[in-house]
Design a protein around this motif. Structure first.
Motif, PDB file in Angstrom:
ATOM      1  N   SER A  19       0.830  -1.204   0.000  1.00  0.00           N
ATOM      2  CA  SER A  19       0.000   0.000   0.000  1.00  0.00           C
ATOM      3  C   SER A  19       0.864   1.253   0.000  1.00  0.00           C
ATOM      4  N   CYS A  20       2.013   1.208   0.654  1.00  0.00           N
ATOM      5  CA  CYS A  20       2.938   2.350   0.630  1.00  0.00           C
ATOM      6  C   CYS A  20       3.457   2.596  -0.783  1.00  0.00           C
ATOM      7  N   MET A  21       3.774   1.529  -1.498  1.00  0.00           N
ATOM      8  CA  MET A  21       4.261   1.696  -2.857  1.00  0.00           C
ATOM      9  C   MET A  21       3.154   2.126  -3.805  1.00  0.00           C
ATOM     10  N   VAL A  22       1.920   1.726  -3.528  1.00  0.00           N
ATOM     11  CA  VAL A  22       0.790   2.233  -4.317  1.00  0.00           C
ATOM     12  C   VAL A  22       0.639   3.736  -4.110  1.00  0.00           C
ATOM     13  N   LEU A  68       8.824   8.865   3.103  1.00  0.00           N
ATOM     14  CA  LEU A  68       8.481   8.059   4.268  1.00  0.00           C
ATOM     15  C   LEU A  68       7.802   6.757   3.850  1.00  0.00           C
ATOM     16  N   ALA A  69       6.942   6.830   2.820  1.00  0.00           N
ATOM     17  CA  ALA A  69       6.274   5.617   2.328  1.00  0.00           C
ATOM     18  C   ALA A  69       7.273   4.640   1.731  1.00  0.00           C
ATOM     19  N   VAL A  70       8.225   5.148   0.944  1.00  0.00           N
ATOM     20  CA  VAL A  70       9.234   4.273   0.345  1.00  0.00           C
ATOM     21  C   VAL A  70      10.106   3.658   1.432  1.00  0.00           C
ATOM     22  N   LEU A  71      10.486   4.449   2.433  1.00  0.00           N
ATOM     23  CA  LEU A  71      11.269   3.922   3.550  1.00  0.00           C
ATOM     24  C   LEU A  71      10.529   2.789   4.257  1.00  0.00           C
ATOM     25  N   THR A  72       9.244   3.003   4.507  1.00  0.00           N
ATOM     26  CA  THR A  72       8.436   1.968   5.164  1.00  0.00           C
ATOM     27  C   THR A  72       8.377   0.710   4.317  1.00  0.00           C
ATOM     28  N   ALA A  73       8.170   0.891   3.009  1.00  0.00           N
ATOM     29  CA  ALA A  73       8.048  -0.265   2.114  1.00  0.00           C
ATOM     30  C   ALA A  73       9.320  -1.096   2.077  1.00  0.00           C
ATOM     31  N   VAL A  74      10.469  -0.456   1.899  1.00  0.00           N
ATOM     32  CA  VAL A  74      11.715  -1.222   1.794  1.00  0.00           C
ATOM     33  C   VAL A  74      12.099  -1.834   3.139  1.00  0.00           C
ATOM     34  N   THR A  75      11.778  -1.154   4.234  1.00  0.00           N
ATOM     35  CA  THR A  75      12.080  -1.706   5.557  1.00  0.00           C
ATOM     36  C   THR A  75      11.289  -2.984   5.804  1.00  0.00           C
ATOM     37  N   LEU A  76      10.011  -2.981   5.421  1.00  0.00           N
ATOM     38  CA  LEU A  76       9.168  -4.154   5.636  1.00  0.00           C
ATOM     39  C   LEU A  76       9.443  -5.263   4.625  1.00  0.00           C
ATOM     40  N   THR A  77      10.206  -4.963   3.581  1.00  0.00           N
ATOM     41  CA  THR A  77      10.566  -5.990   2.603  1.00  0.00           C
ATOM     42  C   THR A  77      11.788  -6.787   3.044  1.00  0.00           C
ATOM     43  N   VAL A  78      12.654  -6.197   3.848  1.00  0.00           N
ATOM     44  CA  VAL A  78      13.893  -6.861   4.257  1.00  0.00           C
ATOM     45  C   VAL A  78      13.640  -8.205   4.933  1.00  0.00           C
ATOM     46  N   PRO A  79      12.682  -8.345   5.886  1.00  0.00           N
ATOM     47  CA  PRO A  79      12.463  -9.662   6.491  1.00  0.00           C
ATOM     48  C   PRO A  79      12.053 -10.732   5.481  1.00  0.00           C
ATOM     49  N   ILE A  80      11.288 -10.349   4.447  1.00  0.00           N
ATOM     50  CA  ILE A  80      10.896 -11.305   3.413  1.00  0.00           C
ATOM     51  C   ILE A  80      12.135 -11.844   2.701  1.00  0.00           C
ATOM     52  N   VAL A  81      13.097 -10.957   2.451  1.00  0.00           N
ATOM     53  CA  VAL A  81      14.315 -11.342   1.736  1.00  0.00           C
ATOM     54  C   VAL A  81      15.253 -12.144   2.638  1.00  0.00           C
ATOM     55  N   LEU A 111       1.668 -10.258 -12.405  1.00  0.00           N
ATOM     56  CA  LEU A 111       0.825  -9.338 -13.178  1.00  0.00           C
ATOM     57  C   LEU A 111       0.658  -8.014 -12.451  1.00  0.00           C
ATOM     58  N   ALA A 112       0.405  -8.067 -11.142  1.00  0.00           N
ATOM     59  CA  ALA A 112       0.238  -6.835 -10.367  1.00  0.00           C
ATOM     60  C   ALA A 112       1.506  -5.999 -10.390  1.00  0.00           C
ATOM     61  N   MET A 113       2.659  -6.639 -10.234  1.00  0.00           N
ATOM     62  CA  MET A 113       3.924  -5.906 -10.250  1.00  0.00           C
ATOM     63  C   MET A 113       4.268  -5.401 -11.649  1.00  0.00           C
ATOM     64  N   LEU A 114       3.853  -6.139 -12.666  1.00  0.00           N
ATOM     65  CA  LEU A 114       4.056  -5.678 -14.039  1.00  0.00           C
ATOM     66  C   LEU A 114       3.323  -4.368 -14.282  1.00  0.00           C
ATOM     67  N   VAL A 115       2.067  -4.301 -13.847  1.00  0.00           N
ATOM     68  CA  VAL A 115       1.286  -3.068 -14.005  1.00  0.00           C
ATOM     69  C   VAL A 115       1.896  -1.931 -13.198  1.00  0.00           C
ATOM     70  N   MET A 116       2.295  -2.219 -11.950  1.00  0.00           N
ATOM     71  CA  MET A 116       2.880  -1.179 -11.107  1.00  0.00           C
ATOM     72  C   MET A 116       4.199  -0.687 -11.676  1.00  0.00           C
ATOM     73  N   TYR A 117       5.035  -1.596 -12.155  1.00  0.00           N
ATOM     74  CA  TYR A 117       6.312  -1.210 -12.748  1.00  0.00           C
ATOM     75  C   TYR A 117       6.111  -0.347 -13.985  1.00  0.00           C
ATOM     76  N   LEU A 118       5.179  -0.746 -14.825  1.00  0.00           N
ATOM     77  CA  LEU A 118       4.953  -0.015 -16.064  1.00  0.00           C
ATOM     78  C   LEU A 118       4.456   1.394 -15.783  1.00  0.00           C
ATOM     79  N   LEU A 119       3.498   1.519 -14.879  1.00  0.00           N
ATOM     80  CA  LEU A 119       2.954   2.839 -14.562  1.00  0.00           C
ATOM     81  C   LEU A 119       3.994   3.717 -13.878  1.00  0.00           C
ATOM     82  N   SER A 120       4.754   3.143 -12.944  1.00  0.00           N
ATOM     83  CA  SER A 120       5.770   3.924 -12.248  1.00  0.00           C
ATOM     84  C   SER A 120       6.832   4.423 -13.215  1.00  0.00           C
ATOM     85  N   ALA A 121       7.309   3.548 -14.096  1.00  0.00           N
ATOM     86  CA  ALA A 121       8.327   3.943 -15.066  1.00  0.00           C
ATOM     87  C   ALA A 121       7.794   5.010 -16.021  1.00  0.00           C
ATOM     88  N   LEU A 122       6.579   4.813 -16.500  1.00  0.00           N
ATOM     89  CA  LEU A 122       6.010   5.737 -17.482  1.00  0.00           C
ATOM     90  C   LEU A 122       5.779   7.117 -16.890  1.00  0.00           C
TER      91      LEU A 122
END
Length: 454
Positions: free
Chosen positions: A172-175, A315-328, A271-282
């Motif tokens: 949701s932060c990345m959205v 702040l949203a990006v910081l939250t997103a990447v911080t919460l991704t670290v445990p998954i990795v 598919l969800a990440m494909l759409v998000m990547y495309l929109l973010s890049a564009l």
């Protein structure tokens, strides 16, 4: 006999719902790579970027399919065991090395964002024009505190499925980040239409610093671009879609699991990440065009240093990447346990110590090696191609006995994997050995030739 042993060892009942599994896999796919996609589009053009993005997404999804089929045929839900059953000890070490390099590189990139962005966010909240030297504005202290206070507790959970809630919040932060990028692009287009040749900002017509980045003659989108940076687009995209170390752990914890159900999880996540990547890049590209930097957030920061919306985005990006670290971190710990403690019962002490050691090692890299992002960017891209294209294809060719080696399916798998790998590294070697020397020997002449834009 193999099937029975497989069910006894690794087919313990899963407890993660379909939705939580989608959140976790999507969060594993999405990472700091999303910040570099606008730069990739600027160096390929819109149409070429879309073609490459779709191609890598399809190949990534196909390799997940191969991995799931191989897991069933090979009788294991652990990547390293598949490697061992396919090629013995070398296959096991290839899987372990690729997973470790890829995920340590990813963790380092996330922690670097924390190191450099969190002090700036704190400084903006306090209204300080410059870093006044307090300890809480030191990035090294910031990354250690975040690691101990947030990342380590989440990494100590026994099952990956429990992180579904934090993964949902991270997404949701990345959205929100994507929404702001879209708004900034729309605001820029509106300002251009109102002011003609003057674009004075993204959010208001009073931010004159944007003039250093935006002008009408530079605000023309390009559809095909070929320059010295174009060769790096495929590694960037491969890094952005790598999630294969997490596929099998998420599969093992999926409730009422089946290969078809996990394939649906993978399809929806990619598919969800494909759409998000495309929109973010564009939208990022249509905001800054040729002036977009390798990390989109840095470009916004240079134009809008104390903008409230930008502060929330950071702040949203910081939250997103911080919460991704445990998954990795989970697949790295699983790899270490598989390599060093195979067959032993679960131990909380071992579980905690390995997580703490991995996190401490990454903190030391981020603190003491300033160029670690560049180093692990290359290593991560190399490991990503191994995990996405080479290892699943190689394990499939070796372990799936139901098809003859010369069957069309196996021939197609081998051609796809090794052709992609060859093109990838030929591109990198071509740039480093040829274009790099041209830059050093005849830079001014090359500048007029290398930007061939259509």
């Amino acid at each position: 006999m193999k099937k029975k042993k497989y069910e006894e060892e690794e087919h313990h009942p899963g407890h993660a719902s379909f939705g939580m599994s989608v959140f976790n896999l999507s969060n594993a796919i999405m990472g700091s790579g999303i910040l570099g996609l606008s730069f990739a589009m600027a160096n390929t053009g819109i149409i070429l970027f879309v073609i490459l993005l779709l191609g890598v997404a399809v190949l990534s999804l196909y390799s997940v399919h191969l991995l799931l089929v191989t897991a069933k045929e090979g009788g294991s839900l652990i990547y390293e065991k598949l490697g061992e059953r396919a090629f013995g000890w070398p296959g096991k070490m290839a899987a372990f090395g690729s997973i470790t390099l890829q995920n340590i590189g990813a963790m380092s990139s996330y922690l670097f964002i924390v190191k450099y962005e969190l002090p700036e966010v704190i400084r903006a909240f306090l209204g300080l024009e410059e870093n006044s030297g307090e300890w809480y504005l030191n990035g090294n202290y910031a990354v250690v505190l975040v690691s101990i206070g947030i990342i380590l507790p989440l990494s100590l959970l026994k099952n990956l499925g429990y992180l579904g809630y934090t993964s949902g919040f991270s997404l949701s932060c990345m959205v929100f980040f994507l929404g702001v990028v879209r708004f900034s692009s729309f605001a820029h287009e509106s300002n251009m239409s109102v002011n003609g040749s003057e674009a004075l900002g993204l959010y208001s017509l009073q931010n004159a610093s944007a003039l250093a980045y935006i002008s009408e003659d530079m605000c023309t989108p390009k559809y095909f671009v070929f320059n010295s940076q174009t060769a790096y687009t495929i590694p960037i995209l491969a890094f952005a879609f790598v999630c294969h170390p997490e596929v099998l752990p998420i599969y093992s914890e999926l409730k009422d699991r089946s290969r078809r159900k996990m394939q649906k999880v993978s399809n929806l996540s990619i598919l969800a990440m494909l759409v998000m990547y495309l929109l973010s890049a564009l939208f990022g590209y249509l905001t800054f065009y040729d002036h977009v930097e390798a990390e989109l957030l840095h470009t916004f920061t240079k134009v809008y240093k104390f903008d409230t919306m930008l502060l929330l985005v950071r702040l949203a990006v910081l939250t997103a990447v911080t919460l991704t670290v445990p998954i990795v971190l989970f697949p790295i710990r699983s790899s270490v346990i598989t390599l060093c403690f195979a067959g032993k019962e679960f131990s909380w002490i071992r579980h905690i110590l390995i997580a703490a050691a991995i996190l401490a090692f990454n903190n030391l890299l981020v603190i003491f090696v300033p160029t670690i992002r560049d180093i692990f960017g290359f290593i991560g891209s190399s490991a990503a191609t191994m995990l996405i294209f080479i290892l699943p294809a190689a394990f499939y060719l070796r372990l799936v006995k139901s098809l003859p080696f010369r069957s069309p399916q196996k021939i197609s798998v081998s051609i796809d994997a090794f052709l992609f790998y060859s093109i990838l590294f030929y591109s990198i070697l071509f740039y480093s050995s040829v274009l790099g020397r041209l830059h050093s020997n005849c830079g001014p002449l090359l500048n007029s030739v290398e930007n061939f834009n259509l």
